[in-house]
Design a protein around this motif. Structure first.
Motif, PDB file in Angstrom:
ATOM      1  N   ASN A  79      42.182  50.237  21.483  1.00  0.00           N
ATOM      2  CA  ASN A  79      41.669  50.041  20.119  1.00  0.00           C
ATOM      3  C   ASN A  79      40.448  49.122  20.127  1.00  0.00           C
ATOM      4  OD1 ASN A  79      43.824  51.577  19.203  1.00  0.00           O
ATOM      5  ND2 ASN A  79      44.957  49.853  18.356  1.00  0.00           N
ATOM      6  N   ASP A  80      40.531  48.022  20.881  1.00  0.00           N
ATOM      7  CA  ASP A  80      39.424  47.063  20.958  1.00  0.00           C
ATOM      8  C   ASP A  80      38.193  47.674  21.633  1.00  0.00           C
ATOM      9  OD1 ASP A  80      41.136  45.250  19.727  1.00  0.00           O
ATOM     10  OD2 ASP A  80      41.530  44.107  21.569  1.00  0.00           O
ATOM     11  N   LEU A  81      38.418  48.473  22.685  1.00  0.00           N
ATOM     12  CA  LEU A  81      37.318  49.156  23.362  1.00  0.00           C
ATOM     13  C   LEU A  81      36.635  50.123  22.392  1.00  0.00           C
ATOM     14  CD1 LEU A  81      35.617  49.960  25.813  1.00  0.00           C
ATOM     15  CD2 LEU A  81      37.511  51.450  26.534  1.00  0.00           C
ATOM     16  N   TRP A  82      37.426  50.892  21.676  1.00  0.00           N
ATOM     17  CA  TRP A  82      36.883  51.841  20.710  1.00  0.00           C
ATOM     18  C   TRP A  82      36.059  51.107  19.648  1.00  0.00           C
ATOM     19  CZ3 TRP A  82      37.953  52.511  15.409  1.00  0.00           C
ATOM     20  CH2 TRP A  82      37.384  53.661  14.837  1.00  0.00           C
ATOM     21  N   GLU A  83      36.595  49.994  19.167  1.00  0.00           N
ATOM     22  CA  GLU A  83      35.889  49.200  18.160  1.00  0.00           C
ATOM     23  C   GLU A  83      34.533  48.734  18.694  1.00  0.00           C
ATOM     24  OE1 GLU A  83      36.880  45.064  16.100  1.00  0.00           O
ATOM     25  OE2 GLU A  83      38.393  46.603  15.683  1.00  0.00           O
ATOM     26  N   ARG A  84      34.505  48.300  19.950  1.00  0.00           N
ATOM     27  CA  ARG A  84      33.246  47.849  20.559  1.00  0.00           C
ATOM     28  C   ARG A  84      32.253  49.008  20.648  1.00  0.00           C
ATOM     29  NH1 ARG A  84      29.009  45.229  20.759  1.00  0.00           N
ATOM     30  NH2 ARG A  84      28.050  44.879  22.776  1.00  0.00           N
ATOM     31  N   VAL A  85      32.720  50.183  21.043  1.00  0.00           N
ATOM     32  CA  VAL A  85      31.836  51.354  21.141  1.00  0.00           C
ATOM     33  C   VAL A  85      31.253  51.680  19.765  1.00  0.00           C
ATOM     34  CG1 VAL A  85      31.772  53.853  21.607  1.00  0.00           C
ATOM     35  CG2 VAL A  85      32.920  52.315  23.211  1.00  0.00           C
ATOM     36  N   GLN A  86      32.056  51.512  18.706  1.00  0.00           N
ATOM     37  CA  GLN A  86      31.587  51.806  17.342  1.00  0.00           C
ATOM     38  C   GLN A  86      30.464  50.874  16.916  1.00  0.00           C
ATOM     39  OE1 GLN A  86      32.819  54.725  16.113  1.00  0.00           O
ATOM     40  NE2 GLN A  86      33.764  54.510  18.118  1.00  0.00           N
ATOM     41  N   GLU A  87      30.444  49.668  17.471  1.00  0.00           N
ATOM     42  CA  GLU A  87      29.413  48.684  17.118  1.00  0.00           C
ATOM     43  C   GLU A  87      28.052  49.011  17.724  1.00  0.00           C
ATOM     44  OE1 GLU A  87      32.599  44.957  17.119  1.00  0.00           O
ATOM     45  OE2 GLU A  87      31.026  45.047  18.635  1.00  0.00           O
ATOM     46  N   LEU A  88      28.029  49.865  18.727  1.00  0.00           N
ATOM     47  CA  LEU A  88      26.804  50.132  19.475  1.00  0.00           C
ATOM     48  C   LEU A  88      26.019  51.295  18.890  1.00  0.00           C
ATOM     49  CD1 LEU A  88      28.291  49.743  23.056  1.00  0.00           C
ATOM     50  CD2 LEU A  88      27.085  48.019  21.694  1.00  0.00           C
ATOM     51  N   GLY A  89      24.719  51.266  19.099  1.00  0.00           N
ATOM     52  CA  GLY A  89      23.847  52.336  18.629  1.00  0.00           C
ATOM     53  C   GLY A  89      24.068  53.610  19.432  1.00  0.00           C
ATOM     54  N   GLN A  90      24.148  54.719  18.735  1.00  0.00           N
ATOM     55  CA  GLN A  90      24.341  56.016  19.388  1.00  0.00           C
ATOM     56  C   GLN A  90      23.056  56.456  20.079  1.00  0.00           C
ATOM     57  OE1 GLN A  90      27.504  57.323  19.378  1.00  0.00           O
ATOM     58  NE2 GLN A  90      27.946  55.398  18.349  1.00  0.00           N
ATOM     59  N   GLY A  91      23.191  57.140  21.191  1.00  0.00           N
ATOM     60  CA  GLY A  91      22.028  57.678  21.892  1.00  0.00           C
ATOM     61  C   GLY A  91      21.265  56.654  22.722  1.00  0.00           C
ATOM     62  N   ARG A  92      21.806  55.460  22.890  1.00  0.00           N
ATOM     63  CA  ARG A  92      21.182  54.445  23.736  1.00  0.00           C
ATOM     64  C   ARG A  92      22.091  54.156  24.916  1.00  0.00           C
ATOM     65  NH1 ARG A  92      20.365  49.227  20.802  1.00  0.00           N
ATOM     66  NH2 ARG A  92      19.476  48.626  22.794  1.00  0.00           N
ATOM     67  N   ARG A  93      21.500  53.724  26.017  1.00  0.00           N
ATOM     68  CA  ARG A  93      22.303  53.422  27.200  1.00  0.00           C
ATOM     69  C   ARG A  93      23.223  52.221  26.929  1.00  0.00           C
ATOM     70  NH1 ARG A  93      17.021  51.890  30.261  1.00  0.00           N
ATOM     71  NH2 ARG A  93      16.627  49.876  29.316  1.00  0.00           N
ATOM     72  N   ILE A  94      24.349  52.252  27.636  1.00  0.00           N
ATOM     73  CA  ILE A  94      25.365  51.208  27.525  1.00  0.00           C
ATOM     74  C   ILE A  94      25.725  50.758  28.938  1.00  0.00           C
ATOM     75  CG2 ILE A  94      27.703  50.642  26.762  1.00  0.00           C
ATOM     76  CD1 ILE A  94      27.452  53.037  24.774  1.00  0.00           C
ATOM     77  N   TRP A  95      25.578  49.472  29.193  1.00  0.00           N
ATOM     78  CA  TRP A  95      25.905  48.899  30.494  1.00  0.00           C
ATOM     79  C   TRP A  95      27.372  48.474  30.529  1.00  0.00           C
ATOM     80  CZ3 TRP A  95      22.329  48.370  34.491  1.00  0.00           C
ATOM     81  CH2 TRP A  95      21.004  48.642  34.151  1.00  0.00           C
ATOM     82  N   VAL A  96      28.066  48.819  31.610  1.00  0.00           N
ATOM     83  CA  VAL A  96      29.438  48.373  31.848  1.00  0.00           C
ATOM     84  C   VAL A  96      29.559  47.939  33.302  1.00  0.00           C
ATOM     85  CG1 VAL A  96      30.530  49.840  30.096  1.00  0.00           C
ATOM     86  CG2 VAL A  96      30.299  50.686  32.427  1.00  0.00           C
ATOM     87  N   GLU A  97      30.464  47.027  33.553  1.00  0.00           N
ATOM     88  CA  GLU A  97      30.723  46.598  34.923  1.00  0.00           C
ATOM     89  C   GLU A  97      31.664  47.582  35.587  1.00  0.00           C
ATOM     90  OE1 GLU A  97      32.608  42.738  37.242  1.00  0.00           O
ATOM     91  OE2 GLU A  97      31.762  42.472  35.244  1.00  0.00           O
ATOM     92  N   ASP A  98      31.439  47.839  36.860  1.00  0.00           N
ATOM     93  CA  ASP A  98      32.313  48.728  37.621  1.00  0.00           C
ATOM     94  C   ASP A  98      33.710  48.134  37.665  1.00  0.00           C
ATOM     95  OD1 ASP A  98      33.138  50.825  39.190  1.00  0.00           O
ATOM     96  OD2 ASP A  98      32.256  50.062  41.039  1.00  0.00           O
ATOM     97  N   GLU A  99      34.678  48.894  37.238  1.00  0.00           N
ATOM     98  CA  GLU A  99      36.079  48.479  37.241  1.00  0.00           C
ATOM     99  C   GLU A  99      36.916  49.613  37.792  1.00  0.00           C
ATOM    100  OE1 GLU A  99      37.093  45.507  36.515  1.00  0.00           O
ATOM    101  OE2 GLU A  99      35.375  44.717  35.417  1.00  0.00           O
TER     102      GLU A  99
END
Length: 178
Positions: A79-99
């Motif tokens: 749920n928290d991950l989804w919420e974070r994705v919703q905060e971001l602009g669509q169509g722009r790159r998103i950086w994540v750490e390798d996990e």
């Protein structure tokens, strides 16, 4: 607003939404090379970042739970991950750490995890000495007991002799011996 189908439909929507195409870029590298600090720098420079370790409240390694708050449930993490994705602009790159698929006791949703595996990777390389300095700085302030518990988690990977040597080093407060 009422969601048709209730909470179960909401959960289904979240998992489907996290599987939709995102422009992920994965920041990879060995433990201690400063990936989290780089993510923070990228975010400060205006890049979009999802700090999975922050959302999971775990740093991903055997030592990752030390000094962290209690981890959320898998469901709350999603749920928290989804919420974070919703905060971001669509169509722009998103950086994540390798996990890995699991971060402590929580798991990345399958659709999001699959995208991470298929994403471009930027590899961070630091010398062993630099990584050791960073790890000693980060963990040496915690109790020897909590460090021993973390070493216990990787006992099989270390092997008996290395495991005993690690415990001895911790007892001697020698945090640099590898």
């Amino acid at each position: 607003e009422v969601l048709e189908g209730g909470y179960k439909a909401f959960r289904t929507h979240i998992l489907e939404d996290l599987a939709r195409p995102l422009q992920l870029i994965v920041l990879g590298g060995k433990t201690g090379c400063g990936k989290t600090d780089i993510l923070k720098g990228l975010e400060a420079a205006g890049e979009q970042v999802i700090d999975l370790e922050e959302i999971a409240r775990h740093k991903g390694s055997a030592f990752g739970g030390i000094g962290q708050e209690k981890q959320p449930t898998v469901e709350q993490f999603e749920n928290d991950l989804w919420e974070r994705v919703q905060e971001l602009g669509q169509g722009r790159r998103i950086w994540v750490e390798d996990e890995s698929h699991s971060i402590g006791r929580v798991y990345l949703p399958q659709g999001f995890w699959r995208q991470m595996q298929e994403a471009s990777v930027v590899l961070v390389e630091k010398s062993s000495e630099n990584r050791l300095n960073r790890l000693v700085e980060e963990y040496a302030g915690f109790s020897v007991e909590s460090l021993k518990e973390a070493v216990q988690k990787i006992r099989k990977r270390l092997g008996g002799q290395a495991y005993q040597a690690a415990l001895h080093s911790l007892e001697e407060k020698d945090f640099r011996t590898t």
